[in-house]
Design a protein around this motif. Structure first.
Motif, mmCIF file in Angstrom:
data_model
loop_
_atom_site.group_PDB
_atom_site.id
_atom_site.type_symbol
_atom_site.label_atom_id
_atom_site.label_comp_id
_atom_site.label_asym_id
_atom_site.label_seq_id
_atom_site.Cartn_x
_atom_site.Cartn_y
_atom_site.Cartn_z
ATOM 1 N N LEU A 74 33.052 -60.700 38.235
ATOM 2 C CA LEU A 74 34.298 -60.191 38.794
ATOM 3 C C LEU A 74 34.426 -60.620 40.246
ATOM 4 C CD1 LEU A 74 35.965 -56.820 38.222
ATOM 5 C CD2 LEU A 74 35.316 -57.332 40.568
ATOM 6 N N ILE A 75 35.643 -60.884 40.678
ATOM 7 C CA ILE A 75 35.919 -61.234 42.075
ATOM 8 C C ILE A 75 36.691 -60.087 42.714
ATOM 9 C CG2 ILE A 75 37.207 -62.794 43.600
ATOM 10 C CD1 ILE A 75 36.726 -64.986 41.486
ATOM 11 N N HIS A 76 36.201 -59.623 43.848
ATOM 12 C CA HIS A 76 36.890 -58.570 44.603
ATOM 13 C C HIS A 76 37.460 -59.221 45.861
ATOM 14 C CE1 HIS A 76 36.860 -54.099 46.041
ATOM 15 N NE2 HIS A 76 37.956 -54.739 46.392
ATOM 16 N N VAL A 77 38.777 -59.412 45.881
ATOM 17 C CA VAL A 77 39.447 -60.017 47.029
ATOM 18 C C VAL A 77 39.733 -58.928 48.056
ATOM 19 C CG1 VAL A 77 41.582 -61.119 47.809
ATOM 20 C CG2 VAL A 77 40.463 -61.908 45.709
ATOM 21 N N GLN A 78 39.299 -59.158 49.290
ATOM 22 C CA GLN A 78 39.542 -58.197 50.364
ATOM 23 C C GLN A 78 40.078 -58.938 51.583
ATOM 24 O OE1 GLN A 78 37.372 -54.628 50.554
ATOM 25 N NE2 GLN A 78 35.750 -55.342 49.232
ATOM 26 N N GLY A 79 41.146 -59.655 51.359
ATOM 27 C CA GLY A 79 41.796 -60.406 52.426
ATOM 28 C C GLY A 79 43.207 -60.722 51.983
ATOM 29 N N ASP A 80 44.000 -61.233 52.903
ATOM 30 C CA ASP A 80 45.407 -61.488 52.605
ATOM 31 C C ASP A 80 45.813 -62.937 52.827
ATOM 32 O OD1 ASP A 80 46.002 -58.552 52.389
ATOM 33 O OD2 ASP A 80 45.357 -58.640 54.473
ATOM 34 N N PHE A 81 44.932 -63.756 53.347
ATOM 35 C CA PHE A 81 45.305 -65.124 53.689
ATOM 36 C C PHE A 81 44.334 -66.099 53.017
ATOM 37 C CE2 PHE A 81 46.637 -62.315 57.215
ATOM 38 C CZ PHE A 81 48.005 -62.427 57.037
ATOM 39 N N TRP A 82 43.463 -66.761 53.808
ATOM 40 C CA TRP A 82 42.570 -67.760 53.229
ATOM 41 C C TRP A 82 41.669 -67.150 52.161
ATOM 42 C CZ3 TRP A 82 37.438 -67.231 52.900
ATOM 43 C CH2 TRP A 82 36.824 -66.274 53.741
ATOM 44 N N ALA A 83 41.152 -65.926 52.384
ATOM 45 C CA ALA A 83 40.211 -65.311 51.445
ATOM 46 C C ALA A 83 40.872 -65.048 50.108
ATOM 47 C CB ALA A 83 39.651 -64.022 52.030
ATOM 48 N N ALA A 84 42.125 -64.573 50.156
ATOM 49 C CA ALA A 84 42.840 -64.307 48.918
ATOM 50 C C ALA A 84 43.086 -65.593 48.141
ATOM 51 C CB ALA A 84 44.156 -63.589 49.226
ATOM 52 N N ILE A 85 43.521 -66.643 48.848
ATOM 53 C CA ILE A 85 43.786 -67.917 48.171
ATOM 54 C C ILE A 85 42.505 -68.479 47.561
ATOM 55 C CG2 ILE A 85 44.375 -70.339 48.609
ATOM 56 C CD1 ILE A 85 46.564 -69.279 50.514
ATOM 57 N N ALA A 86 41.417 -68.470 48.322
ATOM 58 C CA ALA A 86 40.150 -68.983 47.794
ATOM 59 C C ALA A 86 39.681 -68.158 46.602
ATOM 60 C CB ALA A 86 39.090 -68.978 48.901
ATOM 61 N N GLY A 87 39.836 -66.838 46.675
ATOM 62 C CA GLY A 87 39.401 -65.971 45.585
ATOM 63 C C GLY A 87 40.192 -66.198 44.313
ATOM 64 N N TYR A 88 41.512 -66.314 44.451
ATOM 65 C CA TYR A 88 42.341 -66.514 43.263
ATOM 66 C C TYR A 88 42.168 -67.919 42.686
ATOM 67 C CZ TYR A 88 44.627 -61.997 43.738
ATOM 68 O OH TYR A 88 44.874 -60.647 43.777
ATOM 69 N N GLN A 89 41.930 -68.899 43.536
ATOM 70 C CA GLN A 89 41.644 -70.239 43.015
ATOM 71 C C GLN A 89 40.375 -70.225 42.174
ATOM 72 O OE1 GLN A 89 41.514 -72.609 46.635
ATOM 73 N NE2 GLN A 89 43.577 -73.405 46.301
ATOM 74 N N LEU A 90 39.338 -69.549 42.664
ATOM 75 C CA LEU A 90 38.086 -69.458 41.924
ATOM 76 C C LEU A 90 38.276 -68.690 40.619
ATOM 77 C CD1 LEU A 90 35.007 -69.973 41.891
ATOM 78 C CD2 LEU A 90 34.734 -67.760 43.038
ATOM 79 N N ALA A 91 39.063 -67.611 40.676
ATOM 80 C CA ALA A 91 39.298 -66.803 39.482
ATOM 81 C C ALA A 91 40.000 -67.610 38.401
ATOM 82 C CB ALA A 91 40.115 -65.573 39.845
ATOM 83 N N GLU A 92 40.990 -68.413 38.804
ATOM 84 C CA GLU A 92 41.718 -69.223 37.827
ATOM 85 C C GLU A 92 40.830 -70.316 37.252
ATOM 86 O OE1 GLU A 92 45.810 -71.895 37.482
ATOM 87 O OE2 GLU A 92 45.289 -70.892 39.361
ATOM 88 N N GLN A 93 40.041 -70.912 38.127
ATOM 89 C CA GLN A 93 39.152 -71.998 37.698
ATOM 90 C C GLN A 93 38.143 -71.508 36.664
ATOM 91 O OE1 GLN A 93 36.947 -73.667 41.013
ATOM 92 N NE2 GLN A 93 35.286 -74.303 39.693
#
Length: 384
Positions: A74-93
């Motif tokens: 599981l990925i827990h995103v705790q950011g609104d900018f670069w961290a969120a984008i990196a987290g969601y990219q990893l989640a989709e991948q």
């Protein structure tokens, strides 16, 4: 936010879970941390902060680091900018479920710190659209920007009921689960035990002792606080913790203040800050509309210290009689509240935190709540 993430990691690991943090490169000399993946980053100003530009380079660096670790559940995103984008990219991948904790009033923060905030939001929306492959137009408001992340999440949490309600009202996500940031059980138990055995929790200072803590930035309203101290004429011992771009201006104003004394204490370790909150007669909270929780207010209440609240929304999650409220948003209203608080402290009257159960704010309790959210997110993805 950094404190919150570290505490979540500590208490999840106590229960046997594995937690890996992904962050920008830490600036300055430091020992490598096996549980932190530092991505290629750029310095953000002269202080401690860095930022990441999500790219093929950063994705490769993250993939390489994760290849040495067990699979991610599981990925827990705790950011609104670069961290969120990196987290969601990893989640989709990797087709991994995401829980997103939204900590920040992005709209207020951008308006307080950026020129042409409308253009900044549109630029962020275009960046988000390009990096996440969003169909349709990019976000034009901060709420649309957050909502475009939330559409890809399996669950969204917020650290307070007032911020959760705002996210729902603005159409970001629904329902938003409330899981507040917590207080380190181990440190809190020691401080509370010491206060009980020595009665230091009710210690009377020669002068009322006031504490202000936060970044020295516009949205935290340190300068209006100092102006209010000057206008109120209070006689108090004031301790200011933190640092930032407004320090020189703050020190100039502080030098002209009498009879109160202003002590700039700089940044201190987390345990020290909790000790200072407990020693204080009152914590002063001055930002308005920016805090999604106001963590120090709850830490102080759990340790027996009431607060002066400028942001009336924060009061919704606190017992009714453990704070003073400012009668207005400007300097005169804050000055009036400071004068009342100092008089009440001298008279031994005013708000009490006796009705606040400190264990309800312990991180162990918050971790139990977050694990429920994790299980729901994992179950939703498994079902899909």
């Amino acid at each position: 936010m950094q404190t919150s993430v570290r505490l979540q990691k500590k208490f999840l690991e106590k229960l046997g879970h594995r937690v890996t943090l992904v962050s920008p490169g830490v600036r300055g000399n430091h020992a490598p941390d096996a549980d932190t993946i530092e991505l290629p980053s750029l310095p953000a100003g002269p202080g401690e902060y860095s930022f990441v530009l999500p790219s093929v380079l950063t994705r490769r660096a993250l993939d390489k680091a994760l290849a040495t670790l067990p699979p991610v559940d599981l990925i827990h995103v705790q950011g609104d900018f670069w961290a969120a984008i990196a987290g969601y990219q990893l989640a989709e991948q990797r087709r991994i479920p995401v829980v997103h904790t939204m900590h920040n009033r992005v709209d207020v923060g951008i308006e307080a710190t950026m020129p042409a905030p409308g253009l900044v939001v549109r630029a962020l929306g275009a960046w988000q659209k390009a990096t996440l492959g969003i169909r349709g137009p990019g976000a034009k408001t901060a709420w649309e920007f957050l909502g475009n992340f939330a559409k890809r999440a399996n669950a969204v949490t917020a650290p307070s009921s007032h911020f959760a309600a705002l996210l729902e009202e603005r159409g970001v996500y629904s329902p938003v689960r409330v899981v507040s940031n917590g207080l380190d059980d181990d440190i809190a138990k020691d401080l509370l035990a010491t206060a009980e055995s020595t009665a230091s929790g009710t210690e009377h200072h020669g002068r009322p002792r006031l504490v202000w803590t936060g970044r020295f930035s516009q949205e935290k309203r340190l300068i209006p606080f100092l102006e209010a101290v000057k206008a109120s004429g209070i006689d108090a011992d004031i301790h200011i913790f933190g640092n930032g771009a407004l320090r020189k201006q703050a020190e100039t104003i502080a030098a002209s203040i009498q009879p109160a004394t202003i002590n700039f204490r700089g940044s201190v370790p987390y345990p020290t800050m909790l000790e200072e909150l407990q020693k204080a007669d009152v914590l002063i909270q001055t930002s308005i509309g920016f805090e999604s929780q106001g963590m120090t207010v709850f830490e102080a209440a759990a340790l027996g210290t009431p607060s002066v609240l400028a942001d009336h929304r924060i009061a919704a999650d606190l017992p009714a009689d453990c704070f003073w409220l400012t009668p207005g948003d400007g300097v005169p209203g804050l000055a009036q509240a400071l004068a009342v608080a100092v008089d009440d402290i001298r008279n031994g009257s005013g708000p009490s935190t006796a009705a606040y159960d400190p264990t309800s704010f312990f991180q162990s309790a918050k971790t139990d709540l977050m694990l429920e959210v994790y299980r729901e997110a994992l179950g939703e993805r498994a079902h899909a």
